[in-house]
Design an enzyme around this catalytic site. Structure first.
Site, PDB file in Angstrom:
ATOM      1  N   VAL A  27       0.841  -1.211   0.000  1.00  0.00           N
ATOM      2  CA  VAL A  27       0.000   0.000   0.000  1.00  0.00           C
ATOM      3  C   VAL A  27       0.874   1.259   0.000  1.00  0.00           C
ATOM      4  O   VAL A  27       0.569   2.235  -0.696  1.00  0.00           O
ATOM      5  CB  VAL A  27      -0.989  -0.014   1.193  1.00  0.00           C
ATOM      6  CG1 VAL A  27      -1.870   1.229   1.174  1.00  0.00           C
ATOM      7  CG2 VAL A  27      -1.866  -1.260   1.131  1.00  0.00           C
ATOM      8  N   ASP A  47      11.205   2.606   5.255  1.00  0.00           N
ATOM      9  CA  ASP A  47      10.844   1.266   5.731  1.00  0.00           C
ATOM     10  C   ASP A  47      11.997   0.725   6.568  1.00  0.00           C
ATOM     11  O   ASP A  47      13.125   1.221   6.476  1.00  0.00           O
ATOM     12  CB  ASP A  47      10.547   0.321   4.560  1.00  0.00           C
ATOM     13  CG  ASP A  47       9.630  -0.832   4.952  1.00  0.00           C
ATOM     14  OD1 ASP A  47       8.437  -0.812   4.583  1.00  0.00           O
ATOM     15  OD2 ASP A  47      10.114  -1.772   5.645  1.00  0.00           O
ATOM     16  N   HIS A 189     -14.111   2.113  10.174  1.00  0.00           N
ATOM     17  CA  HIS A 189     -13.560   1.440   8.996  1.00  0.00           C
ATOM     18  C   HIS A 189     -13.366  -0.018   9.412  1.00  0.00           C
ATOM     19  O   HIS A 189     -12.289  -0.433   9.830  1.00  0.00           O
ATOM     20  CB  HIS A 189     -12.236   2.076   8.587  1.00  0.00           C
ATOM     21  CG  HIS A 189     -11.611   1.422   7.384  1.00  0.00           C
ATOM     22  ND1 HIS A 189     -12.227   1.379   6.156  1.00  0.00           N
ATOM     23  CD2 HIS A 189     -10.429   0.772   7.230  1.00  0.00           C
ATOM     24  CE1 HIS A 189     -11.450   0.737   5.306  1.00  0.00           C
ATOM     25  NE2 HIS A 189     -10.360   0.353   5.927  1.00  0.00           N
TER      26      HIS A 189
HETATM   27  P1  NAI Z   1       2.833  -4.816   3.682  1.00  0.00           P
HETATM   28  O1  NAI Z   1       3.153  -5.962   4.577  1.00  0.00           O
HETATM   29  O2  NAI Z   1       2.926  -5.005   2.211  1.00  0.00           O
HETATM   30  O3  NAI Z   1       3.741  -3.559   4.076  1.00  0.00           O
HETATM   31  C1  NAI Z   1       3.917  -3.120   5.395  1.00  0.00           C
HETATM   32  C2  NAI Z   1       5.318  -2.521   5.475  1.00  0.00           C
HETATM   33  O4  NAI Z   1       5.497  -1.915   6.760  1.00  0.00           O
HETATM   34  C3  NAI Z   1       6.435  -3.569   5.329  1.00  0.00           C
HETATM   35  O5  NAI Z   1       7.276  -3.240   4.239  1.00  0.00           O
HETATM   36  C4  NAI Z   1       7.174  -3.487   6.649  1.00  0.00           C
HETATM   37  O6  NAI Z   1       8.572  -3.704   6.536  1.00  0.00           O
HETATM   38  C5  NAI Z   1       6.869  -2.059   7.083  1.00  0.00           C
HETATM   39  N1  NAI Z   1       7.102  -1.800   8.498  1.00  0.00           N
HETATM   40  C6  NAI Z   1       6.792  -2.590   9.559  1.00  0.00           C
HETATM   41  N2  NAI Z   1       7.206  -1.992  10.702  1.00  0.00           N
HETATM   42  C7  NAI Z   1       7.775  -0.811  10.358  1.00  0.00           C
HETATM   43  C8  NAI Z   1       8.374   0.255  11.075  1.00  0.00           C
HETATM   44  N3  NAI Z   1       8.485   0.221  12.405  1.00  0.00           N
HETATM   45  N4  NAI Z   1       8.856   1.333  10.379  1.00  0.00           N
HETATM   46  C9  NAI Z   1       8.757   1.377   9.024  1.00  0.00           C
HETATM   47  N5  NAI Z   1       8.199   0.394   8.283  1.00  0.00           N
HETATM   48  C10 NAI Z   1       7.714  -0.687   8.936  1.00  0.00           C
HETATM   49  O7  NAI Z   1       1.340  -4.357   4.092  1.00  0.00           O
HETATM   50  P2  NAI Z   1       0.345  -3.467   3.227  1.00  0.00           P
HETATM   51  O8  NAI Z   1      -0.522  -4.341   2.423  1.00  0.00           O
HETATM   52  O9  NAI Z   1       1.118  -2.387   2.564  1.00  0.00           O
HETATM   53  O10 NAI Z   1      -0.596  -2.858   4.398  1.00  0.00           O
HETATM   54  C11 NAI Z   1      -0.056  -1.961   5.355  1.00  0.00           C
HETATM   55  C12 NAI Z   1      -1.140  -1.574   6.368  1.00  0.00           C
HETATM   56  O11 NAI Z   1      -2.166  -0.811   5.716  1.00  0.00           O
HETATM   57  C13 NAI Z   1      -1.861  -2.779   7.006  1.00  0.00           C
HETATM   58  O12 NAI Z   1      -2.093  -2.523   8.380  1.00  0.00           O
HETATM   59  C14 NAI Z   1      -3.182  -2.840   6.246  1.00  0.00           C
HETATM   60  O13 NAI Z   1      -4.209  -3.481   6.971  1.00  0.00           O
HETATM   61  C15 NAI Z   1      -3.441  -1.358   6.084  1.00  0.00           C
HETATM   62  N6  NAI Z   1      -4.416  -1.013   5.061  1.00  0.00           N
HETATM   63  C16 NAI Z   1      -5.327  -0.040   5.383  1.00  0.00           C
HETATM   64  C17 NAI Z   1      -6.258   0.374   4.475  1.00  0.00           C
HETATM   65  C18 NAI Z   1      -7.236   1.439   4.854  1.00  0.00           C
HETATM   66  O14 NAI Z   1      -8.218   1.654   4.150  1.00  0.00           O
HETATM   67  N7  NAI Z   1      -7.019   2.166   5.932  1.00  0.00           N
HETATM   68  C19 NAI Z   1      -6.345  -0.227   3.129  1.00  0.00           C
HETATM   69  C20 NAI Z   1      -5.316  -1.214   2.869  1.00  0.00           C
HETATM   70  C21 NAI Z   1      -4.391  -1.597   3.822  1.00  0.00           C
END
Ligand code: NAI
Length: 320
Positions: A27, A47, A189
């Site tokens: 995302v 990241d 949400h």
């Molecule tokens: P992903 O697993 O592809 O990416 C998450 C990234 O966060 C990873 O690259 C990881 O290394 C990084 N990360 C973890 N801890 C960290 C830290 N302390 N500092 C910096 N980076 C760190 O996950 P994705 O699919 O990108 O989703 C991310 C979040 O967004 C999830 O919680 C998901 O549920 C949420 N989300 C929310 C939406 C909304 O409408 N609000 C829609 C889609 C996703």
């Protein structure tokens, strides 16, 4: 202390503002690409994984160069690089797996958001903060409290994504251009999302002139469930969330004053106090410039209250 003062000075003299995206996974990368394609600002992807934000930045730079958009996109593993940002997006954390609810991520992601919010507070406290990590409403509250930022500065993206799904269902069932569709989704949400068919229209004409109550109910339910279907099929939702964050950032950067549902801190509005939940707002250069209070009917109010209770319980768990 001295370091804090130095960063405040750096913020003041920084002429090149940036959008910083913390979390460069699926995302985060989509948000960067969408902001880049709209030519909003320079971008920094951060990241903890070495190489990932740098690789994403290169890939996006290559696309922008071909599109004739002269923005710099940079990847980093150093939080200090966010200094002077105009907007920070928090999208670090786990996503839900098929069969999980957003609330199942509560404790794990709370630890990440707490840690990252402290970095935001020390490096760029005057930025606008857009939270994306799930469960969205409690994470927005946690980021607001941990950074100590003003309530106008901190908002969660959830409602606008829900709205894009709602609009797509309306378009499919009415066969009119989505350009003419105006709709609203509020509340949590999550499980208690509230698509507002009663407040939705097609170029000013009530939705009820186009579709029956039965079809409206079907769309209402489909909007609430469709994210889980996407996750079951492809593992994550990626493009529509990226676009939704870019729309919010654009309204702030260009001071558009668009009416957008965001998760905002309520202090009496809708009968809620001291919790973040999705409500319609006006977004401009000052961040959340106004919360719009709708007169809900009994059924709508009941769902909204269930949303408030669910968010309040999650906040209680993570704040104690
Ligand atoms: P992903 O697993 O592809 O990416 C998450 C990234 O966060 C990873 O690259 C990881 O290394 C990084 N990360 C973890 N801890 C960290 C830290 N302390 N500092 C910096 N980076 C760190 O996950 P994705 O699919 O990108 O989703 C991310 C979040 O967004 C999830 O919680 C998901 O549920 C949420 N989300 C929310 C939406 C909304 O409408 N609000 C829609 C889609 C996703």
């Amino acid at each position: 202390m001295l370091l804090g003062k130095l960063f405040t000075m750096c913020e003041l003299i920084s002429f090149r503002m940036t959008i910083t995206i913390i979390g460069s996974g699926k995302v985060g990368a989509s948000i960067a690409l969408n902001c880049g394609m709209r030519d909003l600002d320079d971008l920094i992807l951060i990241d903890i994984v070495q190489g990932l934000p740098q690789g994403e930045a290169m890939d996006i730079n290559h696309q922008l160069a071909e599109m004739g958009i002269d923005r710099s996109v940079r990847g980093s593993n150093n939080y200090a690089d966010m200094v002077g940002s105009s907007i920070v997006v928090l999208v670090a954390g786990l996503g839900r797996k098929p069969g999980m609810t957003r609330m199942d991520l509560l404790q794990t992601n709370a630890n990440i958001i707490r840690e990252v919010s402290m970095k935001v507070a020390s490096y760029t406290k005057s930025a606008k903060l857009i939270v994306v990590t799930n469960p969205l409403d409690p994470m927005t509250y946690l980021a607001l409290k941990t950074t100590g930022m003003n309530k106008d500065q901190v908002m969660g993206m959830g409602g606008l994504l829900d709205l894009s799904r709602f609009k797509n269902f309306i378009r499919e069932s009415t066969n009119v251009s989505s350009e003419s569709i105006h709709a609203m989704v509020i509340s949590e949400h999550g499980e208690n999302m509230l698509p507002l068919t009663r407040f939705s229209c097609i170029s000013g004409i009530p939705l009820s002139e186009f579709i029956t109550d039965e079809v409206q109910s079907r769309i209402f339910e489909a909007t609430r469930k469709v994210a889980a279907d996407v996750i079951a099929l492809k593992g994550a939702t990626i493009y529509a969330p990226g676009n939704a964050v870019a729309t919010m950032a654009e309204s702030i950067i260009k001071d558009k004053k668009s009416v957008i549902p965001v998760s905002a801190l309520l202090m009496g509005e809708y009968g809620a106090r001291d919790l973040c939940i999705g409500v319609p707002t006006i977004l401009g250069e000052k961040g959340i410039e106004k919360i719009i209070e709708l007169r809900l009917n009994d059924t709508e109010r009941e769902i909204f209250h269930r949303g408030m209770n669910s968010v309040a319980e999650a906040i209680r768990v993570i704040m104690h």
